[in-house]
Design an enzyme around this catalytic site. Structure first.
Site, PDB file in Angstrom:
ATOM      1  N   ARG A 184       2.600   1.807  -4.114  1.00  0.00           N
ATOM      2  CA  ARG A 184       3.343   1.201  -2.998  1.00  0.00           C
ATOM      3  C   ARG A 184       2.608   1.437  -1.682  1.00  0.00           C
ATOM      4  O   ARG A 184       2.483   0.536  -0.847  1.00  0.00           O
ATOM      5  CB  ARG A 184       4.731   1.841  -2.872  1.00  0.00           C
ATOM      6  CG  ARG A 184       5.796   1.383  -3.809  1.00  0.00           C
ATOM      7  CD  ARG A 184       7.126   2.065  -3.439  1.00  0.00           C
ATOM      8  NE  ARG A 184       8.140   1.893  -4.465  1.00  0.00           N
ATOM      9  CZ  ARG A 184       9.332   2.463  -4.444  1.00  0.00           C
ATOM     10  NH1 ARG A 184       9.661   3.261  -3.430  1.00  0.00           N
ATOM     11  NH2 ARG A 184      10.197   2.248  -5.411  1.00  0.00           N
ATOM     12  N   TRP A 214      16.260   8.123 -15.083  1.00  0.00           N
ATOM     13  CA  TRP A 214      14.867   7.687 -14.894  1.00  0.00           C
ATOM     14  C   TRP A 214      14.235   7.575 -16.273  1.00  0.00           C
ATOM     15  O   TRP A 214      14.346   8.502 -17.073  1.00  0.00           O
ATOM     16  CB  TRP A 214      14.084   8.670 -14.034  1.00  0.00           C
ATOM     17  CG  TRP A 214      14.616   8.807 -12.661  1.00  0.00           C
ATOM     18  CD1 TRP A 214      15.407   9.803 -12.169  1.00  0.00           C
ATOM     19  CD2 TRP A 214      14.383   7.900 -11.581  1.00  0.00           C
ATOM     20  NE1 TRP A 214      15.677   9.587 -10.851  1.00  0.00           N
ATOM     21  CE2 TRP A 214      15.062   8.419 -10.458  1.00  0.00           C
ATOM     22  CE3 TRP A 214      13.680   6.706 -11.424  1.00  0.00           C
ATOM     23  CZ2 TRP A 214      15.059   7.787  -9.210  1.00  0.00           C
ATOM     24  CZ3 TRP A 214      13.667   6.083 -10.201  1.00  0.00           C
ATOM     25  CH2 TRP A 214      14.342   6.611  -9.110  1.00  0.00           C
ATOM     26  N   ARG A 274       8.039   7.679  -0.407  1.00  0.00           N
ATOM     27  CA  ARG A 274       8.593   8.999  -0.138  1.00  0.00           C
ATOM     28  C   ARG A 274       7.885  10.106  -0.908  1.00  0.00           C
ATOM     29  O   ARG A 274       7.855  11.240  -0.451  1.00  0.00           O
ATOM     30  CB  ARG A 274      10.084   9.037  -0.520  1.00  0.00           C
ATOM     31  CG  ARG A 274      10.947   8.031   0.182  1.00  0.00           C
ATOM     32  CD  ARG A 274      12.409   8.157  -0.211  1.00  0.00           C
ATOM     33  NE  ARG A 274      12.624   7.992  -1.640  1.00  0.00           N
ATOM     34  CZ  ARG A 274      12.677   6.808  -2.261  1.00  0.00           C
ATOM     35  NH1 ARG A 274      12.521   5.695  -1.566  1.00  0.00           N
ATOM     36  NH2 ARG A 274      12.881   6.749  -3.567  1.00  0.00           N
ATOM     37  N   GLU A 320       8.243  -4.855  -7.254  1.00  0.00           N
ATOM     38  CA  GLU A 320       9.163  -4.039  -8.040  1.00  0.00           C
ATOM     39  C   GLU A 320      10.499  -4.769  -8.069  1.00  0.00           C
ATOM     40  O   GLU A 320      11.258  -4.732  -7.103  1.00  0.00           O
ATOM     41  CB  GLU A 320       9.320  -2.641  -7.431  1.00  0.00           C
ATOM     42  CG  GLU A 320       8.066  -1.791  -7.502  1.00  0.00           C
ATOM     43  CD  GLU A 320       8.329  -0.324  -7.187  1.00  0.00           C
ATOM     44  OE1 GLU A 320       9.434   0.166  -7.525  1.00  0.00           O
ATOM     45  OE2 GLU A 320       7.449   0.321  -6.601  1.00  0.00           O
ATOM     46  N   ASP A 359      21.016  -1.740  -7.399  1.00  0.00           N
ATOM     47  CA  ASP A 359      20.522  -0.376  -7.204  1.00  0.00           C
ATOM     48  C   ASP A 359      20.553   0.111  -5.761  1.00  0.00           C
ATOM     49  O   ASP A 359      20.401   1.305  -5.513  1.00  0.00           O
ATOM     50  CB  ASP A 359      19.076  -0.273  -7.711  1.00  0.00           C
ATOM     51  CG  ASP A 359      18.953  -0.597  -9.188  1.00  0.00           C
ATOM     52  OD1 ASP A 359      19.945  -0.418  -9.910  1.00  0.00           O
ATOM     53  OD2 ASP A 359      17.869  -1.042  -9.606  1.00  0.00           O
ATOM     54  N   CYS A 401     -18.817  -6.933  11.037  1.00  0.00           N
ATOM     55  CA  CYS A 401     -18.165  -8.106  11.617  1.00  0.00           C
ATOM     56  C   CYS A 401     -18.965  -8.626  12.807  1.00  0.00           C
ATOM     57  O   CYS A 401     -19.680  -7.886  13.482  1.00  0.00           O
ATOM     58  CB  CYS A 401     -16.730  -7.780  12.026  1.00  0.00           C
ATOM     59  SG  CYS A 401     -16.572  -6.532  13.317  1.00  0.00           S
ATOM     60  N   GLU A 414     -18.377   1.284  11.270  1.00  0.00           N
ATOM     61  CA  GLU A 414     -19.676   1.398  11.922  1.00  0.00           C
ATOM     62  C   GLU A 414     -19.564   2.132  13.257  1.00  0.00           C
ATOM     63  O   GLU A 414     -20.388   3.005  13.582  1.00  0.00           O
ATOM     64  CB  GLU A 414     -20.282   0.006  12.141  1.00  0.00           C
ATOM     65  CG  GLU A 414     -20.541  -0.775  10.860  1.00  0.00           C
ATOM     66  CD  GLU A 414     -19.370  -1.647  10.444  1.00  0.00           C
ATOM     67  OE1 GLU A 414     -19.615  -2.676   9.806  1.00  0.00           O
ATOM     68  OE2 GLU A 414     -18.205  -1.293  10.745  1.00  0.00           O
ATOM     69  N   GLY A 444      13.559  -7.030 -10.875  1.00  0.00           N
ATOM     70  CA  GLY A 444      14.187  -7.124 -12.183  1.00  0.00           C
ATOM     71  C   GLY A 444      13.532  -8.175 -13.051  1.00  0.00           C
ATOM     72  O   GLY A 444      12.618  -8.893 -12.628  1.00  0.00           O
TER      73      GLY A 444
END
Length: 361
Positions: free
Chosen positions: A182, A168, A205, A289, A198, A73, A47, A291
């Protein structure tokens, strides 16, 4: 309102922990006088940005209508009350897409506008605004973040070969899309198993972002190596543990991490308590993310709200699955899902699915 919603979408990666809000101020004949979206936490809300835009263009907003995607608000937080700014500017009518679930607002902003003689209308656009801010609504209403699990798998549901190789399975296009998910989250969650196997950074990125999400790590026995790649200067890192280790805690703190002890059963972290703690730390959307073991634990405890699954057009056969839980004794015990969307990303298929009824809050 559609223009205001588009503006709110522009702030998707910017506003956390505040909601994503857009505002358009229009004259009685429909001319756009000013527009804006909420900025970083502590900076101007939508606003105020719209009022500034109108002023910079030399437009008077007296008698105008403000279309805003969330109730203005009414409290003094990091910034002043937006409803007071609208009143002071001479706005005649406010159309808000949906009420603010924040208990400090929750209709009080609209009530203050009405008390000042401003006409108030709720909707349209409520469904779209709520979806943009599903994590904010979750934190305010349920006192837990919205938990979104990301999975990349072959068509037969394998996330890695038996030897652990997973880079991949999906294409670069799908991986970039995963980074976009993400980026919109307040925090990324993983487990110590993923870190040891890993050594990931789990930062953003592959897409441009004005901020990096925090990283949350489940590490019951504090096994995180002090030279792990996840230690990135300036990033908030929360490590949840169950077994105290004063020396390791001090070493991790020296690396910039915050260690939180939340012991549950069997020497494991209390995952439900962790989510409540993250909500108190103003985490709206939690992007998972991890296992198959941690995935399975969170699913088994009913703590996952939504799944973003990338399926590659390949078959792996024997390998590691998406989530380890069960075995179930009856198909009626399966987790019921609603498919929210599907999309082709290069050769891969993205499926967004939500646990049935989980968004009814």
């Amino acid at each position: 309102m559609q223009q205001a919603l588009a503006l709110a979408g522009q702030s998707l990666l910017l506003t956390s922990p505040n909601p994503r809000v857009g505002c358009v101020i229009a004259s009685p004949d429909g001319q756009v006088l000013g527009q804006g979206c909420t900025q970083r936490a502590g900076e101007a809300h939508a606003e105020v940005m719209a009022l500034r835009d109108a002023k910079n263009q030399g437009h008077s907003v007296v008698g105008a209508t403000a279309y805003v995607t969330l109730e203005p608000c009414s409290h003094q937080g990091r910034t002043g009350p937006c409803c007071d700014a609208l009143v002071a500017a001479g706005i005649k009518k406010v159309v808000a897409a949906i009420k603010d679930p924040n208990p400090q607002v929750a209709g009080q902003g609209l009530a203050r506008l009405r008390a000042a003689g401003i006409a108030v209308e709720i909707g349209p656009g409520g469904t779209e605004s709520r979806e943009l801010n599903i994590g904010f609504f979750s934190r305010m209403v349920r006192q837990t973040p919205w938990v979104r699990m990301k999975l990349a798998a072959s068509l037969d549901g394998k996330t890695a070969l038996d030897n652990g190789t997973s880079q991949w399975i999906t294409s670069t296009i799908a991986r970039a899309d995963g980074h976009a998910w993400r980026a919109r989250a307040c925090a990324v969650l993983t487990g110590i198993g993923t870190v040891l196997a890993d050594n990931p950074k789990l930062d953003v990125r592959l897409v441009a972002t004005p901020r990096q999400p925090a990283l949350v790590l489940i590490d019951s026995r504090l096994e995180t190596p002090l030279d792990a790649a996840l230690f990135i200067p300036g990033r908030t890192l929360l490590i949840y543990a169950a077994v105290p280790n004063a020396a390791k805690q001090a070493a991790l703190a020296a690396q910039g991490a915050t260690v939180v002890l939340l012991a549950g059963a069997n020497g494991k972290v209390d995952l439900a308590a962790m989510l409540r703690d993250l909500a108190r730390r103003e985490i709206n959307e939690l992007h998972l993310e991890a296992g198959e073991k941690l995935n399975g634990s969170l699913i088994r405890e009913g703590l996952v709200d939504e799944f973003v699954v990338y399926l590659a057009p390949k078959l792996i056969g024997q390998g590691r699955g998406m989530a380890h839980f069960g075995p179930l004794q009856d198909l009626a015990q399966a987790v019921p899902l609603d498919f929210k969307s599907t999309a082709m990303l290069g050769p891969d298929l993205r499926v967004v699915a939500r646990v049935c009824g989980r968004d009814l809050f």
